[in-house]
Design a protein around this motif. Structure first.
Motif, PDB file in Angstrom:
ATOM      1  N   GLY A  70      24.481  76.172  32.756  1.00 44.44           N
ATOM      2  CA  GLY A  70      25.534  76.807  33.529  1.00 44.44           C
ATOM      3  C   GLY A  70      26.731  77.254  32.725  1.00 44.44           C
ATOM      4  N   HIS A  71      27.637  77.901  33.452  1.00 43.22           N
ATOM      5  CA  HIS A  71      28.788  78.554  32.863  1.00 43.22           C
ATOM      6  C   HIS A  71      29.795  77.548  32.303  1.00 43.22           C
ATOM      7  N   LYS A  72      29.809  76.338  32.853  1.00 40.20           N
ATOM      8  CA  LYS A  72      30.799  75.356  32.402  1.00 40.20           C
ATOM      9  C   LYS A  72      30.188  74.182  31.642  1.00 40.20           C
ATOM     10  N   GLU A 117      33.067 101.685  17.380  1.00 38.72           N
ATOM     11  CA  GLU A 117      32.814 103.073  16.975  1.00 38.72           C
ATOM     12  C   GLU A 117      31.414 103.518  17.376  1.00 38.72           C
ATOM     13  N   ALA A 118      30.440 102.598  17.235  1.00 35.29           N
ATOM     14  CA  ALA A 118      29.045 102.943  17.572  1.00 35.29           C
ATOM     15  C   ALA A 118      28.758 102.764  19.064  1.00 35.29           C
ATOM     16  N   LYS A 119      29.793 102.325  19.820  1.00 39.14           N
ATOM     17  CA  LYS A 119      29.652 102.112  21.271  1.00 39.14           C
ATOM     18  C   LYS A 119      28.497 101.153  21.606  1.00 39.14           C
ATOM     19  N   GLN A 120      28.548 100.003  20.978  1.00 36.52           N
ATOM     20  CA  GLN A 120      27.498  98.995  21.182  1.00 36.52           C
ATOM     21  C   GLN A 120      28.088  97.741  21.828  1.00 36.52           C
ATOM     22  N   LEU A 121      27.421  97.243  22.873  1.00 33.68           N
ATOM     23  CA  LEU A 121      27.763  95.939  23.441  1.00 33.68           C
ATOM     24  C   LEU A 121      26.798  94.943  22.809  1.00 33.68           C
ATOM     25  N   ARG A 122      27.292  94.225  21.809  1.00 34.59           N
ATOM     26  CA  ARG A 122      26.414  93.379  20.994  1.00 34.59           C
ATOM     27  C   ARG A 122      26.902  91.931  21.021  1.00 34.59           C
ATOM     28  N   ALA A 123      25.994  90.991  21.272  1.00 35.00           N
ATOM     29  CA  ALA A 123      26.340  89.565  21.265  1.00 35.00           C
ATOM     30  C   ALA A 123      26.802  89.149  19.873  1.00 35.00           C
ATOM     31  N   VAL A 124      27.793  88.247  19.856  1.00 30.48           N
ATOM     32  CA  VAL A 124      28.313  87.769  18.570  1.00 30.48           C
ATOM     33  C   VAL A 124      27.248  86.958  17.835  1.00 30.48           C
ATOM     34  N   THR A 125      26.646  86.004  18.543  1.00 33.16           N
ATOM     35  CA  THR A 125      25.591  85.169  17.936  1.00 33.16           C
ATOM     36  C   THR A 125      24.550  84.832  19.011  1.00 33.16           C
ATOM     37  N   GLU A 126      23.553  84.063  18.600  1.00 36.28           N
ATOM     38  CA  GLU A 126      22.518  83.601  19.541  1.00 36.28           C
ATOM     39  C   GLU A 126      23.116  82.694  20.623  1.00 36.28           C
ATOM     40  N   ALA A 127      24.297  82.127  20.359  1.00 40.23           N
ATOM     41  CA  ALA A 127      24.940  81.258  21.350  1.00 40.23           C
ATOM     42  C   ALA A 127      25.314  82.033  22.617  1.00 40.23           C
ATOM     43  N   PHE A 128      25.206  83.346  22.574  1.00 37.79           N
ATOM     44  CA  PHE A 128      25.394  84.175  23.767  1.00 37.79           C
ATOM     45  C   PHE A 128      24.590  83.629  24.936  1.00 37.79           C
ATOM     46  N   ARG A 129      23.398  83.107  24.618  1.00 36.57           N
ATOM     47  CA  ARG A 129      22.480  82.611  25.656  1.00 36.57           C
ATOM     48  C   ARG A 129      23.048  81.462  26.471  1.00 36.57           C
ATOM     49  N   ASP A 131      25.783  80.937  28.144  1.00 38.63           N
ATOM     50  CA  ASP A 131      26.641  81.110  29.319  1.00 38.63           C
ATOM     51  C   ASP A 131      26.183  82.319  30.131  1.00 38.63           C
ATOM     52  N   PRO A 132      25.642  82.069  31.346  1.00 42.73           N
ATOM     53  CA  PRO A 132      25.123  83.171  32.163  1.00 42.73           C
ATOM     54  C   PRO A 132      26.192  84.181  32.587  1.00 42.73           C
ATOM     55  N   LEU A 133      27.456  83.743  32.611  1.00 44.17           N
ATOM     56  CA  LEU A 133      28.519  84.683  32.982  1.00 44.17           C
ATOM     57  C   LEU A 133      28.508  85.898  32.053  1.00 44.17           C
ATOM     58  N   ARG A 134      28.077  85.693  30.833  1.00 49.21           N
ATOM     59  CA  ARG A 134      28.090  86.786  29.847  1.00 49.21           C
ATOM     60  C   ARG A 134      27.196  87.940  30.276  1.00 49.21           C
ATOM     61  N   THR A 154      20.583  92.018  22.235  1.00 43.72           N
ATOM     62  CA  THR A 154      21.430  91.420  23.275  1.00 43.72           C
ATOM     63  C   THR A 154      20.742  91.557  24.640  1.00 43.72           C
ATOM     64  N   LEU A 155      20.196  92.730  24.897  1.00 42.32           N
ATOM     65  CA  LEU A 155      19.483  92.935  26.160  1.00 42.32           C
ATOM     66  C   LEU A 155      18.262  92.017  26.232  1.00 42.32           C
ATOM     67  N   ASP A 156      17.552  91.864  25.117  1.00 43.44           N
ATOM     68  CA  ASP A 156      16.402  90.947  25.106  1.00 43.44           C
ATOM     69  C   ASP A 156      16.838  89.530  25.475  1.00 43.44           C
ATOM     70  N   MET A 157      17.982  89.108  24.922  1.00 42.63           N
ATOM     71  CA  MET A 157      18.470  87.759  25.266  1.00 42.63           C
ATOM     72  C   MET A 157      18.782  87.677  26.751  1.00 42.63           C
ATOM     73  N   MET A 158      19.406  88.724  27.289  1.00 40.31           N
ATOM     74  CA  MET A 158      19.760  88.725  28.715  1.00 40.31           C
ATOM     75  C   MET A 158      18.501  88.652  29.578  1.00 40.31           C
ATOM     76  N   ILE A 159      17.472  89.416  29.200  1.00 38.45           N
ATOM     77  CA  ILE A 159      16.209  89.406  29.952  1.00 38.45           C
ATOM     78  C   ILE A 159      15.616  87.999  29.936  1.00 38.45           C
ATOM     79  N   ASP A 160      15.627  87.406  28.752  1.00 40.46           N
ATOM     80  CA  ASP A 160      15.070  86.068  28.584  1.00 40.46           C
ATOM     81  C   ASP A 160      15.864  85.031  29.401  1.00 40.46           C
ATOM     82  N   MET A 161      17.187  85.136  29.351  1.00 42.96           N
ATOM     83  CA  MET A 161      18.032  84.212  30.123  1.00 42.96           C
ATOM     84  C   MET A 161      17.706  84.320  31.612  1.00 42.96           C
TER      85      MET A 161
END
Ligand code: ATP
Ligand code: MG
Length: 351
Positions: A70-72, A117-129, A131-134, A154-161
């Motif tokens: 969870g988020h917390k 500049e490249a207009k990318q929404l990119r996770a900082v690290t694998e720890a992105f996984r 917190d679902p709020l992300r 990042t999208l792959d991580m979101m799909i997996d989450m």
């Protein structure tokens, strides 16, 4: 101690967008250092302080360790030896992990400037996984920053989450917070496109999956949400709004749109009694101006001009008010309905 500007303020300044609130991170300080300088401690989960004059938020640098779903589900660690880079590493996206020193110099270990500049929404690290709020934050940033794409991994991580039920852990309040920001953004439809790409519909948005989504440009958040919900059944709107903690005013407006929107839009063709019922349910007989939000929605959504209807209702309110009725009790109610329907019938014939 060193103090850096972080998060949305740095990102938005670099994008040339107006900066709303400023968040600061403090390195090399203890809680006692902060309070002795007049800062006021406010954070419940971790130490956040309000500046004595500006009231802006200053957080002690911290790291996080995942301990539960969870988020917390985090234990936070803060101490004067947590570095700026460690604090930036716990953040969600590279574009949100840029710090700016007081002399203006940027500290950008995760290449957020390059991703801006490249207009990318990119996770900082694998720890992105962790917190679902992300997931919802990414969807919301896609709506706020048109042209930005969710980076592939990042999208792959979101799909997996999502496939592992991460969204089940989120509190509804946070869902509304992000949805509301997306509804106020330049491209709200992108919020739903990202939900779709990540398959993040369940559990909060199940009713909206596959729902008709008209163009949402140039309207208020209330109108946009109503348009997204307009093809759903009343029970589904209720279920969604309850789960996602949609405020009652937004929910009730969406319900008014599905229940009475078609009747008002086709007001010249529909049966006058049905029309009078819809006007009454929208509290138009209390005050014709109560119809304005719904009429504005119909004008935005269908480009139909309904000022004649508004004028007819306002006129009928004046006439009914001035008229003497001999009936009393329930008979008076019925007489009022008949009189109002007749006045609307007359208005329907006027072209
Ligand atoms: P907004 O423009 O809506 O204020 P923001 O990016 O500033 O966007 P905040 O909620 O104010 O969002 O958070 C400030 C910063 O804290 C973010 O930029 C990000 O670095 C970090 N942050 C916020 N929420 C999360 C999260 N759930 N996971 C990781 N980092 C987060
Ligand atoms: Mg912010």
């Amino acid at each position: 101690m060193q103090i850096y500007l972080v998060g949305g303020a740095v990102r938005d300044r670099l994008l040339g967008k107006p900066v709303k609130d400023r968040d600061w991170v403090v390195i090399g300080a203890t809680e006692a250092d902060m309070t002795s300088q007049g800062y006021q401690r406010v954070g419940a989960d971790f130490p956040v302080f309000l500046h004595p004059e500006t009231r802006e938020e200053y957080a002690l640098a911290r790291t996080e360790r995942k301990t539960a779903a969870g988020h917390k589900g985090f234990v936070t660690h803060f101490s004067p030896d947590v570095t700026l880079e460690e604090d930036l590493a716990r953040r969600d996206l590279t574009i949100n992990a840029i710090a700016q020193a007081s002399d203006g110099e940027l500290v950008d270990p995760f290449h957020g400037v390059r991703d801006l500049e490249a207009k990318q929404l990119r996770a900082v690290t694998e720890a992105f996984r962790e917190d679902p709020l992300r997931i919802l934050r990414v969807a919301r940033f896609a709506a706020q920053l048109p042209g930005f794409q969710v980076e592939e991994h990042t999208l792959d991580m979101m799909i997996d989450m999502c496939a592992h039920g991460a969204m089940d852990e989120l509190p509804g309040e946070r869902v509304w917070q992000e949805l509301h920001k997306a509804l106020q953004a330049p491209a709200p439809e992108r919020f739903f496109q990202v939900l779709d790409a990540a398959n993040a519909w369940s559990p909060f948005f199940v009713e909206l999956r596959g729902a008709e989504r008209p163009p949402l440009g140039g309207a208020t958040a209330e109108n946009r949400l109503a348009a997204c919900l307009a093809s759903l059944a009343v029970e589904d709107i209720r279920a969604f709004c309850h789960r996602a903690k949609v405020p009652n005013a937004f929910r009730d407006f969406a319900l008014m749109v599905v229940r009475y929107g078609d009747t008002l839009r086709r007001w010249r063709e529909v049966d006058a009694l049905e029309l009078a019922g819809a006007v009454s349910a929208c509290r138009g007989y209390h005050d014709a101006d109560n119809l304005r939000p719904l009429l504005a929605y119909l004008r935005w959504r269908f480009e139909c001009e309904l000022s004649d209807l508004l004028a007819a209702v306002a006129r009928s309110n004046v006439e009914v008010h001035a008229r003497q009725f001999s009936e009393t009790g329930p008979a008076l109610g019925a007489a009022l309905v008949r009189a109002r329907a007749q006045l609307l019938r007359d208005a329907q014939r006027l072209q």
